[in-house]
Design a protein around this motif. Structure first.
Motif, PDB file in Angstrom:
ATOM      1  N   ASN A 280      -9.187  -3.277  22.273  1.00 34.96           N
ATOM      2  CA  ASN A 280     -10.313  -2.366  22.163  1.00 34.96           C
ATOM      3  C   ASN A 280     -10.571  -2.069  20.684  1.00 34.96           C
ATOM      4  O   ASN A 280      -9.800  -2.474  19.806  1.00 34.96           O
ATOM      5  CB  ASN A 280     -10.058  -1.069  22.948  1.00 34.96           C
ATOM      6  N   THR A 281     -11.660  -1.366  20.422  1.00 36.48           N
ATOM      7  CA  THR A 281     -12.017  -1.059  19.039  1.00 36.48           C
ATOM      8  C   THR A 281     -10.958  -0.213  18.359  1.00 36.48           C
ATOM      9  O   THR A 281     -10.700  -0.359  17.154  1.00 36.48           O
ATOM     10  CB  THR A 281     -13.374  -0.321  18.987  1.00 36.48           C
ATOM     11  N   TYR A 282     -10.318   0.666  19.123  1.00 34.75           N
ATOM     12  CA  TYR A 282      -9.289   1.530  18.547  1.00 34.75           C
ATOM     13  C   TYR A 282      -8.183   0.709  17.895  1.00 34.75           C
ATOM     14  O   TYR A 282      -7.647   1.109  16.852  1.00 34.75           O
ATOM     15  CB  TYR A 282      -8.713   2.446  19.628  1.00 34.75           C
ATOM     16  N   ASP A 283      -7.834  -0.420  18.488  1.00 30.87           N
ATOM     17  CA  ASP A 283      -6.778  -1.272  17.908  1.00 30.87           C
ATOM     18  C   ASP A 283      -7.160  -1.730  16.504  1.00 30.87           C
ATOM     19  O   ASP A 283      -6.320  -1.807  15.604  1.00 30.87           O
ATOM     20  CB  ASP A 283      -6.533  -2.490  18.793  1.00 30.87           C
ATOM     21  N   ILE A 284      -8.432  -2.056  16.311  1.00 29.26           N
ATOM     22  CA  ILE A 284      -8.905  -2.493  14.987  1.00 29.26           C
ATOM     23  C   ILE A 284      -8.906  -1.316  14.019  1.00 29.26           C
ATOM     24  O   ILE A 284      -8.443  -1.425  12.879  1.00 29.26           O
ATOM     25  CB  ILE A 284     -10.314  -3.102  15.089  1.00 29.26           C
ATOM     26  N   LEU A 285      -9.420  -0.173  14.477  1.00 28.29           N
ATOM     27  CA  LEU A 285      -9.468   1.012  13.629  1.00 28.29           C
ATOM     28  C   LEU A 285      -8.067   1.460  13.221  1.00 28.29           C
ATOM     29  O   LEU A 285      -7.842   1.884  12.078  1.00 28.29           O
ATOM     30  CB  LEU A 285     -10.180   2.150  14.370  1.00 28.29           C
ATOM     31  N   GLN A 286      -7.129   1.351  14.146  1.00 27.59           N
ATOM     32  CA  GLN A 286      -5.751   1.738  13.857  1.00 27.59           C
ATOM     33  C   GLN A 286      -5.168   0.875  12.745  1.00 27.59           C
ATOM     34  O   GLN A 286      -4.471   1.369  11.852  1.00 27.59           O
ATOM     35  CB  GLN A 286      -4.911   1.630  15.132  1.00 27.59           C
ATOM     36  N   GLU A 287      -5.453  -0.425  12.797  1.00 28.84           N
ATOM     37  CA  GLU A 287      -4.955  -1.335  11.768  1.00 28.84           C
ATOM     38  C   GLU A 287      -5.532  -0.968  10.402  1.00 28.84           C
ATOM     39  O   GLU A 287      -4.823  -0.982   9.387  1.00 28.84           O
ATOM     40  CB  GLU A 287      -5.309  -2.776  12.134  1.00 28.84           C
ATOM     41  N   TRP A 288      -6.811  -0.637  10.372  1.00 27.51           N
ATOM     42  CA  TRP A 288      -7.450  -0.247   9.109  1.00 27.51           C
ATOM     43  C   TRP A 288      -6.852   1.058   8.583  1.00 27.51           C
ATOM     44  O   TRP A 288      -6.603   1.192   7.379  1.00 27.51           O
ATOM     45  CB  TRP A 288      -8.953  -0.104   9.314  1.00 27.51           C
ATOM     46  N   GLU A 289      -6.592   2.021   9.469  1.00 31.94           N
ATOM     47  CA  GLU A 289      -6.011   3.291   9.044  1.00 31.94           C
ATOM     48  C   GLU A 289      -4.644   3.092   8.407  1.00 31.94           C
ATOM     49  O   GLU A 289      -4.264   3.804   7.478  1.00 31.94           O
ATOM     50  CB  GLU A 289      -5.898   4.246  10.238  1.00 31.94           C
ATOM     51  N   LEU A 290      -3.884   2.110   8.897  1.00 29.43           N
ATOM     52  CA  LEU A 290      -2.541   1.866   8.377  1.00 29.43           C
ATOM     53  C   LEU A 290      -2.547   1.304   6.960  1.00 29.43           C
ATOM     54  O   LEU A 290      -1.620   1.546   6.183  1.00 29.43           O
ATOM     55  CB  LEU A 290      -1.787   0.907   9.303  1.00 29.43           C
ATOM     56  N   ILE A 291      -3.598   0.573   6.616  1.00 31.21           N
ATOM     57  CA  ILE A 291      -3.559  -0.131   5.334  1.00 31.21           C
ATOM     58  C   ILE A 291      -4.653   0.282   4.359  1.00 31.21           C
ATOM     59  O   ILE A 291      -4.648  -0.147   3.206  1.00 31.21           O
ATOM     60  CB  ILE A 291      -3.651  -1.663   5.538  1.00 31.21           C
ATOM     61  N   LYS A 292      -5.590   1.146   4.774  1.00 36.88           N
ATOM     62  CA  LYS A 292      -6.769   1.378   3.940  1.00 36.88           C
ATOM     63  C   LYS A 292      -6.416   2.031   2.604  1.00 36.88           C
ATOM     64  O   LYS A 292      -7.087   1.767   1.597  1.00 36.88           O
ATOM     65  CB  LYS A 292      -7.817   2.196   4.685  1.00 36.88           C
ATOM     66  N   ARG A 293      -5.387   2.885   2.567  1.00 33.81           N
ATOM     67  CA  ARG A 293      -5.043   3.520   1.307  1.00 33.81           C
ATOM     68  C   ARG A 293      -4.604   2.480   0.276  1.00 33.81           C
ATOM     69  O   ARG A 293      -5.075   2.476  -0.861  1.00 33.81           O
ATOM     70  CB  ARG A 293      -3.940   4.550   1.512  1.00 33.81           C
ATOM     71  N   ASN A 294      -3.709   1.565   0.703  1.00 30.24           N
ATOM     72  CA  ASN A 294      -3.272   0.502  -0.203  1.00 30.24           C
ATOM     73  C   ASN A 294      -4.414  -0.429  -0.555  1.00 30.24           C
ATOM     74  O   ASN A 294      -4.534  -0.903  -1.693  1.00 30.24           O
ATOM     75  CB  ASN A 294      -2.129  -0.294   0.428  1.00 30.24           C
ATOM     76  N   TRP A 295      -5.247  -0.700   0.415  1.00 34.87           N
ATOM     77  CA  TRP A 295      -6.383  -1.607   0.219  1.00 34.87           C
ATOM     78  C   TRP A 295      -7.341  -1.053  -0.826  1.00 34.87           C
ATOM     79  O   TRP A 295      -7.760  -1.754  -1.748  1.00 34.87           O
ATOM     80  CB  TRP A 295      -7.089  -1.799   1.551  1.00 34.87           C
ATOM     81  N   ARG A 296      -7.676   0.219  -0.698  1.00 36.30           N
ATOM     82  CA  ARG A 296      -8.594   0.833  -1.646  1.00 36.30           C
ATOM     83  C   ARG A 296      -7.969   0.966  -3.023  1.00 36.30           C
ATOM     84  O   ARG A 296      -8.660   0.890  -4.045  1.00 36.30           O
ATOM     85  CB  ARG A 296      -9.047   2.191  -1.109  1.00 36.30           C
ATOM     86  N   GLN A 297      -6.653   1.175  -3.060  1.00 45.68           N
ATOM     87  CA  GLN A 297      -5.971   1.258  -4.349  1.00 45.68           C
ATOM     88  C   GLN A 297      -6.036  -0.073  -5.083  1.00 45.68           C
ATOM     89  O   GLN A 297      -6.275  -0.121  -6.282  1.00 45.68           O
ATOM     90  CB  GLN A 297      -4.508   1.673  -4.149  1.00 45.68           C
ATOM     91  N   ILE A 298      -5.835  -1.163  -4.341  1.00 47.43           N
ATOM     92  CA  ILE A 298      -5.929  -2.503  -4.941  1.00 47.43           C
ATOM     93  C   ILE A 298      -7.329  -2.744  -5.486  1.00 47.43           C
ATOM     94  O   ILE A 298      -7.500  -3.231  -6.605  1.00 47.43           O
ATOM     95  CB  ILE A 298      -5.562  -3.587  -3.895  1.00 47.43           C
ATOM     96  N   ARG A 299      -8.332  -2.390  -4.711  1.00 48.57           N
ATOM     97  CA  ARG A 299      -9.727  -2.575  -5.145  1.00 48.57           C
ATOM     98  C   ARG A 299     -10.016  -1.790  -6.417  1.00 48.57           C
ATOM     99  O   ARG A 299     -10.672  -2.293  -7.339  1.00 48.57           O
ATOM    100  CB  ARG A 299     -10.698  -2.142  -4.037  1.00 48.57           C
ATOM    101  N   SER A 300      -9.512  -0.548  -6.494  1.00 46.79           N
ATOM    102  CA  SER A 300      -9.778   0.286  -7.671  1.00 46.79           C
ATOM    103  C   SER A 300      -9.047  -0.246  -8.893  1.00 46.79           C
ATOM    104  O   SER A 300      -9.563  -0.193 -10.012  1.00 46.79           O
ATOM    105  CB  SER A 300      -9.362   1.731  -7.400  1.00 46.79           C
ATOM    106  N   GLU A 301      -7.842  -0.794  -8.687  1.00 50.00           N
ATOM    107  CA  GLU A 301      -7.065  -1.310  -9.819  1.00 50.00           C
ATOM    108  C   GLU A 301      -7.705  -2.547 -10.430  1.00 50.00           C
ATOM    109  O   GLU A 301      -7.759  -2.683 -11.649  1.00 50.00           O
ATOM    110  CB  GLU A 301      -5.634  -1.629  -9.358  1.00 50.00           C
ATOM    111  N   ILE A 302      -8.202  -3.458  -9.589  1.00 43.72           N
ATOM    112  CA  ILE A 302      -8.794  -4.670 -10.134  1.00 43.72           C
ATOM    113  C   ILE A 302     -10.209  -4.436 -10.615  1.00 43.72           C
ATOM    114  O   ILE A 302     -10.776  -5.227 -11.357  1.00 43.72           O
ATOM    115  CB  ILE A 302      -8.777  -5.831  -9.125  1.00 43.72           C
ATOM    116  N   HIS A 303     -10.795  -3.301 -10.189  1.00 45.62           N
ATOM    117  CA  HIS A 303     -12.120  -2.947 -10.700  1.00 45.62           C
ATOM    118  C   HIS A 303     -12.007  -2.420 -12.127  1.00 45.62           C
ATOM    119  O   HIS A 303     -12.862  -2.645 -12.959  1.00 45.62           O
ATOM    120  CB  HIS A 303     -12.758  -1.901  -9.797  1.00 45.62           C
TER     121      HIS A 303
END
Length: 303
Positions: A280-303
């Motif tokens: 279900n969609t929740y499974d996808i959202l859950q995966e994003w919630e688990l990694i989004k902080r690290n993901w956004r940090q990587i994006r900000s660092e290389i920016h």
């Protein structure tokens, strides 16, 4: 006109200048100027080119002018080079980044987050389409962006869901933007180019070749935090995309199907080997919630 990026763009229009060669040119000389002054022998020795290829490349380079016609031919396209500040950040992180991207449409989509790659078979079951609506429509409502390859089947349906419900989507083509493939998706191509974004790493005049498709797939996964495989056979381009996602350090998700369905075997193989099972969609959202902080940090660092 006579800038490093314009020299790089000019080089890239020649079929003699492969991605590997362009990467070497940038590595040896970020200004991309020295190659324009090399003799044929220097091209052979510096870039380990065969003599005949070096001779042809030498003749092509000598045609370069500051006001060359290449700029006019490319005037309708947005162009990103790896030398540019606005080159897509996520693609800088993959093992084999493109040197140049050509685009039509919303260039700001390349910076959108979260972005999810959606891939699968060209011959989906009717149930797969129902699954896609149930999984993806809530993500459209949350302003997610879908990345796919504009192929028949799952790819095209992912683009259409985003377009129909006024979401966001990026199509990555396996040939130049003047040769959209498949031809039966020409209407979809024009719609995506007008309202969304279509990109390619191949010069606009270049027709798609068989080997372009697996190369293209690494950009689909590379632009996304995760790749969702909806239906796929055991040996398919979708599994190549999933493998490339893993190589790039991205997440892989798969939707299970009936055990009697050939199109489900590839997804079952992925799940057996560690892909996240999506019900279900929740499974996808859950995966994003688990990694989004690290993901956004990587994006900000290389920016």
């Amino acid at each position: 006109m006579n800038s490093p990026r314009n020299r790089l763009i000019y080089l890239a229009q020649s079929p003699l200048a492969t991605r590997a060669l362009l990467q070497k040119v940038i590595k040896l000389d970020p200004t991309c100027s020295k190659i324009f002054h090399h003799s044929t022998n220097e091209l052979v020795n510096t870039y380990q080119l065969p003599v005949r290829r070096a001779e042809k490349l030498y003749r092509y380079i000598k045609q370069y002018q500051e006001d060359c016609s290449v700029s006019k031919k490319l005037a309708d396209f947005k162009i990103w080079t790896i030398l540019d500040q606005d080159f897509p950040l996520l693609l800088k992180l993959i093992p084999d980044p493109p040197v140049i991207l050509y685009g039509l449409g919303r260039s700001d989509y390349l910076q959108h987050s979260p972005s999810l790659a959606v891939v699968g078979t060209r011959h989906p079951s009717q149930l797969a389409k129902q699954h896609m609506y149930r999984l993806l429509k809530p993500l459209v409502d949350r302003e997610w962006l879908f990345v796919s390859g504009m192929a028949y089947g799952i790819d095209g349906y992912a683009h259409r869901i985003a377009d129909y419900y006024k979401g966001r989507t990026i199509a990555v083509l396996a040939g130049g933007l003047l040769h959209p493939y498949p031809s039966k998706h020409l209407d979809l191509f024009h719609r995506l180019a007008k309202n969304h974004l279509v990109i390619s790493e191949y010069p606009p005049h270049l027709k798609p070749e068989r080997y372009h498709f697996p190369e293209r797939n690494r950009l689909i996964s590379g632009l996304s935090f995760a790749t969702l495989v909806v239906e796929a056979q055991e040996r398919s381009g979708s599994l190549i995309t999933a493998d490339q996602a893993l190589e790039q350090g991205r997440e892989v998700m798969a939707v299970p199907g009936a055990i009697s369905l050939a199109q489900a075997k590839g997804c079952h193989h992925l799940i057996q080997n560690g892909a996240k099972l999506i019900q279900n969609t929740y499974d996808i959202l859950q995966e994003w919630e688990l990694i989004k902080r690290n993901w956004r940090q990587i994006r900000s660092e290389i920016h």
